[in-house]
Design an enzyme around this catalytic site. Structure first.
Site, PDB file in Angstrom:
ATOM      1  N   CYS A   2      40.510  47.028   5.769  1.00 40.31           N
ATOM      2  CA  CYS A   2      41.349  46.894   4.573  1.00 40.31           C
ATOM      3  C   CYS A   2      42.745  46.420   4.948  1.00 40.31           C
ATOM      4  CB  CYS A   2      41.497  48.182   3.779  1.00 40.31           C
ATOM      5  SG  CYS A   2      39.976  48.858   3.160  1.00 40.31           S
ATOM      6  N   ARG A  27      41.133  41.426   9.521  1.00 40.52           N
ATOM      7  CA  ARG A  27      40.707  42.822   9.424  1.00 40.52           C
ATOM      8  C   ARG A  27      39.369  42.960   8.693  1.00 40.52           C
ATOM      9  NH1 ARG A  27      45.082  46.256  10.267  1.00 40.52           N
ATOM     10  NH2 ARG A  27      44.294  47.869   8.883  1.00 40.52           N
ATOM     11  N   TRP A  74      37.650  46.445   2.489  1.00 43.47           N
ATOM     12  CA  TRP A  74      36.414  46.496   3.287  1.00 43.47           C
ATOM     13  C   TRP A  74      35.717  47.746   2.777  1.00 43.47           C
ATOM     14  CZ3 TRP A  74      33.715  44.387   7.504  1.00 43.47           C
ATOM     15  CH2 TRP A  74      32.884  45.263   8.206  1.00 43.47           C
ATOM     16  N   ASN A  98      44.115  52.258   2.081  1.00 44.26           N
ATOM     17  CA  ASN A  98      43.349  51.916   3.270  1.00 44.26           C
ATOM     18  C   ASN A  98      43.003  53.246   3.941  1.00 44.26           C
ATOM     19  OD1 ASN A  98      42.573  51.185   5.824  1.00 44.26           O
ATOM     20  ND2 ASN A  98      44.491  50.181   6.385  1.00 44.26           N
ATOM     21  N   GLY A  99      41.728  53.473   4.238  1.00 48.83           N
ATOM     22  CA  GLY A  99      41.359  54.731   4.902  1.00 48.83           C
ATOM     23  C   GLY A  99      40.241  55.440   4.161  1.00 48.83           C
ATOM     24  N   GLU A 483      23.459  48.300  28.251  1.00 42.47           N
ATOM     25  CA  GLU A 483      24.590  47.792  27.469  1.00 42.47           C
ATOM     26  C   GLU A 483      25.662  47.193  28.388  1.00 42.47           C
ATOM     27  OE1 GLU A 483      24.989  47.042  24.539  1.00 42.47           O
ATOM     28  OE2 GLU A 483      27.129  46.994  24.180  1.00 42.47           O
ATOM     29  N   LYS A 487      26.846  43.368  28.069  1.00 39.33           N
ATOM     30  CA  LYS A 487      28.251  42.972  27.860  1.00 39.33           C
ATOM     31  C   LYS A 487      28.655  41.929  28.887  1.00 39.33           C
ATOM     32  CE  LYS A 487      28.816  43.949  24.750  1.00 39.33           C
ATOM     33  NZ  LYS A 487      28.018  44.524  23.822  1.00 39.33           N
ATOM     34  N   GLU A 490      26.891  38.549  28.294  1.00 35.30           N
ATOM     35  CA  GLU A 490      27.334  37.905  27.047  1.00 35.30           C
ATOM     36  C   GLU A 490      28.658  37.158  27.218  1.00 35.30           C
ATOM     37  OE1 GLU A 490      26.020  40.327  23.078  1.00 35.30           O
ATOM     38  OE2 GLU A 490      27.376  41.379  24.412  1.00 35.30           O
ATOM     39  N   HIS A 506      11.004  50.267  42.193  1.00 37.99           N
ATOM     40  CA  HIS A 506       9.858  49.442  41.794  1.00 37.99           C
ATOM     41  C   HIS A 506      10.226  47.968  41.668  1.00 37.99           C
ATOM     42  CE1 HIS A 506       7.456  52.986  41.228  1.00 37.99           C
ATOM     43  NE2 HIS A 506       8.382  53.503  40.425  1.00 37.99           N
ATOM     44  N   LYS A 626      27.849  36.488  15.923  1.00 34.69           N
ATOM     45  CA  LYS A 626      28.077  37.919  15.627  1.00 34.69           C
ATOM     46  C   LYS A 626      26.938  38.462  14.767  1.00 34.69           C
ATOM     47  CE  LYS A 626      30.647  41.615  15.549  1.00 34.69           C
ATOM     48  NZ  LYS A 626      30.712  42.285  16.848  1.00 34.69           N
TER      49      LYS A 626
END
Ligand code: G6P
Length: 631
Positions: A2, A27, A74, A98-99, A483, A487, A490, A506, A626
């Site tokens: 927001c 944002r 948002w 906002n929040g 992950e 990262k 990517e 293995h 994305k």
């Protein structure tokens, strides 16, 4: 998430507000709106979608005036729609926010009990009604009315309020969500972030939590919520507009890595009941009947979300004792999988739009399974196709490589496991209390890990020539290893593999030589002893070790550098580079279940710094998107 912009001065403000909102577009938002005092009262214009739609609406209904507030929303409570877009109005009052208002359910019920009719699903409208109630109750100043309203509110907010009765005043307030004041020439501005102010002024004040400010053309009066005066230091900003957007960070990804403590706070907000040792039912949508009926949890997800789903699976099995499985969306959709009415399908997706995950959800739904979405974007396709949604509230993530969305998914999934465990009777209240308590400590512990960013950068520098890297972990350390490898590949384009440490023998062990950096995730958990053996095996083959261990773990230290560790008493906090080929990154001691939320942070930083040192396009890596809405 927001964006707020507020203006009071001598200029026509609608275009100033829209321009400010445009500079906050990064944002993320799904609707926008303005409230401007036209001289006769406050008029509102709102529109769903991009700011161009607001421009079109403003052409149809121009807003003329020199005091106004603007907002990009948002969605967090209530779908993106014109009715849910800000500003929200009650009587003479218009509010942007906002929040998240934590006690919104109780406040809304209380207001409805007094006959208040709501025109949106938002938590923000509650604030407008509370301010209006204070005005009707006889409060003559706008600041006093806002103060009376905010005393009843718990949660995170930045708000801006205008009143039809006060043509040259704006009241703003802040608790946890950001708000910056800008000092122009005969004008005052406020915004969620600096970029919205830079074309008007570089002189700003960052409001602190619990601050309220009355803005007028003459300047500002800052108080605490209780009305006591405070002085805040004015600062001069010399950032470029792009630097300002990234909050001074070089890339959005780095900013988002550092936002994780706050993002986790937002995920947990209002959902943990520390005293009862439980998670709050209403938000999670896990009824006792649903919890008891499930005989399998089937996670579907892609990419990073599939890694958090893997951790979710460990927790659901351990805490709720429900057989669980994880599958990537693209495989489920063509595998003719079998679902039953007693399956709970948990679709994990940041965007809520990933085509493969959505297709898997539809297949499961068609066979009668119950679908729960764990998503970041409110009202996106996957939550819409699901019976319930557990939102992560991470805010918009701009960097293509997911960071804060991964850790907020972990937090949400651990809460889900606790909720299911309690309702199925497999998790005692005292155990749940231990977990809830551990979760509530995570933001602070994350800050401790983030404080080591510079040390991680040094380690990244040492390995910048690596062509391949191996990541090893056990238990929930395994998805963290996957992950970490994802990262790295990517954004730095260095080939990386994540492996369950037990699988090392293995195959991957054949790759280890003095050229190969190997990250071993070995915090103090039930797998510790076994992972230490892996560490030893890597060392014996002269692999370049990067160990992620618990602070003060002298066993790891002795193993890494047998002669070094006992000699120095201060080595535990000071040494990360123990030998040319051995590095240690320490994380705070924590309950085993929350460890992945901490151990992944050094790996995100490592990937980030390696990519940045190589000079790749960190925020928009080649060939990646994305949100993947195609097969
Ligand atoms: C893309 C993104 C990844 C993300 C994956 C799944 O590949 O680049 O960062 O993890 O999609 O996206 P979702 O929105 O479903 O979590």
């Amino acid at each position: 998430m927001c964006g707020i912009v507020a203006y009071v001065g001598g200029k026509d403000c609608a275009s100033i507000l829209v321009d400010g909102l445009r500079r906050l577009e990064y944002r993320g938002y799904d609707s926008a709106g303005l409230a401007v005092h036209t001289g006769r009262g406050v008029d509102i214009v709102r529109a769903v979608g991009k700011l161009n739609n607001l421009d079109i609406a403003l052409q149809k209904t121009p807003l003329k005036g020199t005091t106004g507030i603007g907002h990009t929303r948002w969605a967090t409570h209530g779908r993106p729609s014109e009715a849910n877009a800000h500003p929200h109005v009650a009587g003479d009052i218009a509010v942007v926010h906002n929040g998240i208002i934590e006690n919104h359910v109780a406040l809304r019920r209380a207001l409805e009990g007094k006959g208040v009719r709501f025109s949106s699903d938002t938590d923000t409208e509650i604030v407008a009604h509370l301010v209006d109630e204070a005005v009707r109750g006889g409060e003559s100043t706008l600041a006093g009315a806002v103060r009376a309203a905010l005393k009843q509110v718990t949660g995170a907010y930045a708000i801006a309020v205008v009143s039809s009765k006060k043509p040259t005043e704006i009241v703003v307030a802040k608790a946890e969500s950001p708000l910056v004041l800008g000092f122009g020439d005969g004008e005052m501005l406020a915004a969620s972030d600096i970029p919205a102010l830079l074309s008007h002024t570089r002189d700003v004040i960052f409001l602190q939590d619990g601050d309220m400010a009355l803005l007028s053309r003459e300047g500002v009066n800052i108080t605490k919520l209780d009305g006591s005066q405070v002085t805040r230091e004015k600062k001069r900003i010399d950032w470029s507009p792009t630097q300002a957007e990234k909050g001074g960070y070089k890339h959005f990804m780095l900013k988002e890595i550092h936002e994780q403590p706050r993002a986790i706070e937002d995920t947990l907000r209002g959902r943990l009941d520390v005293q009862a040792g439980d998670v709050v039912d209403e938000e999670l949508g896990i009824t006792e009947a649903l919890a008891k009926k499930i005989n399998r949890v089937y996670f579907v997800a892609c990419g990073t979300s599939a890694h958090s789903a893997m951790a979710g699976r460990y927790w659901i099995e351990q805490l709720a004792r429900i057989p669980s499985t994880v599958e990537i969306g693209s495989e489920v959709r063509y595998r003719e999988p079998v679902f039953t009415e007693n399956d709970l399908v948990v679709a994990v997706s940041q965007s809520g739009e990933t085509a493969d995950t959505l297709a898997a959800v539809k297949a499961a739904k068609a066979q009668g399974a119950t679908i729960l979405a764990v998503a970041n974007v409110i009202d996106s396709a996957i939550p819409r196709a699901s019976a319930g949604a557990l939102y992560t509230h991470a805010g918009p993530e701009i960097g293509v490589a997911s960071t804060k969305c991964f850790t907020t998914q972990l937090a949400a999934l651990l809460m889900l496991a606790i909720g299911l465990g309690r309702r199925r009777g497999t998790l005692s209240a005292s155990e749940a209390r231990r977990l809830v308590d551990a979760l509530s400590k995570v933001p602070h512990q994350m800050r401790e890990v983030l404080a080591k960013a510079d040390e991680v950068r040094h380690i990244a520098k040492r390995h910048i020539r690596a062509r391949d890297m191996l990541f090893l972990g056990r238990g929930t350390g395994f998805p963290v290893a996957l992950e970490g490898a994802l990262k790295l590949k990517e954004i730095s384009y260095i080939h990386a593999e994540g492996y369950a440490a037990g699988e090392m023998k293995h195959g991957p062990i054949a790759l280890i030589d003095s050229e190969m950096p190997v990250v071993v995730i070995c915090p103090r958990d039930v797998h510790y002893e076994k992972t230490l053996s892996n560490l030893q095996e890597v060392k014996a083959r002269e692999g370049q070790l990067i160990a992620i261990a618990t602070e003060g773990d002298r066993d790891v230290a002795r193993m890494l550098v047998p002669d070094e560790a006992p000699r120095s008493s201060s080595w535990r906090t000071s040494v990360t580079q123990l030998e040319p080929d051995v590095s240690l990154i320490e994380i705070p001691s924590a309950e085993p279940e929350v460890l992945p939320l901490l151990t992944v942070i050094p790996l995100q930083l490592l990937a980030y710094y390696m990519a940045d040192l190589k000079g790749t396009d960190v925020d928009q890596p080649r060939n990646l998107a994305k949100t993947v809405t195609v097969e």
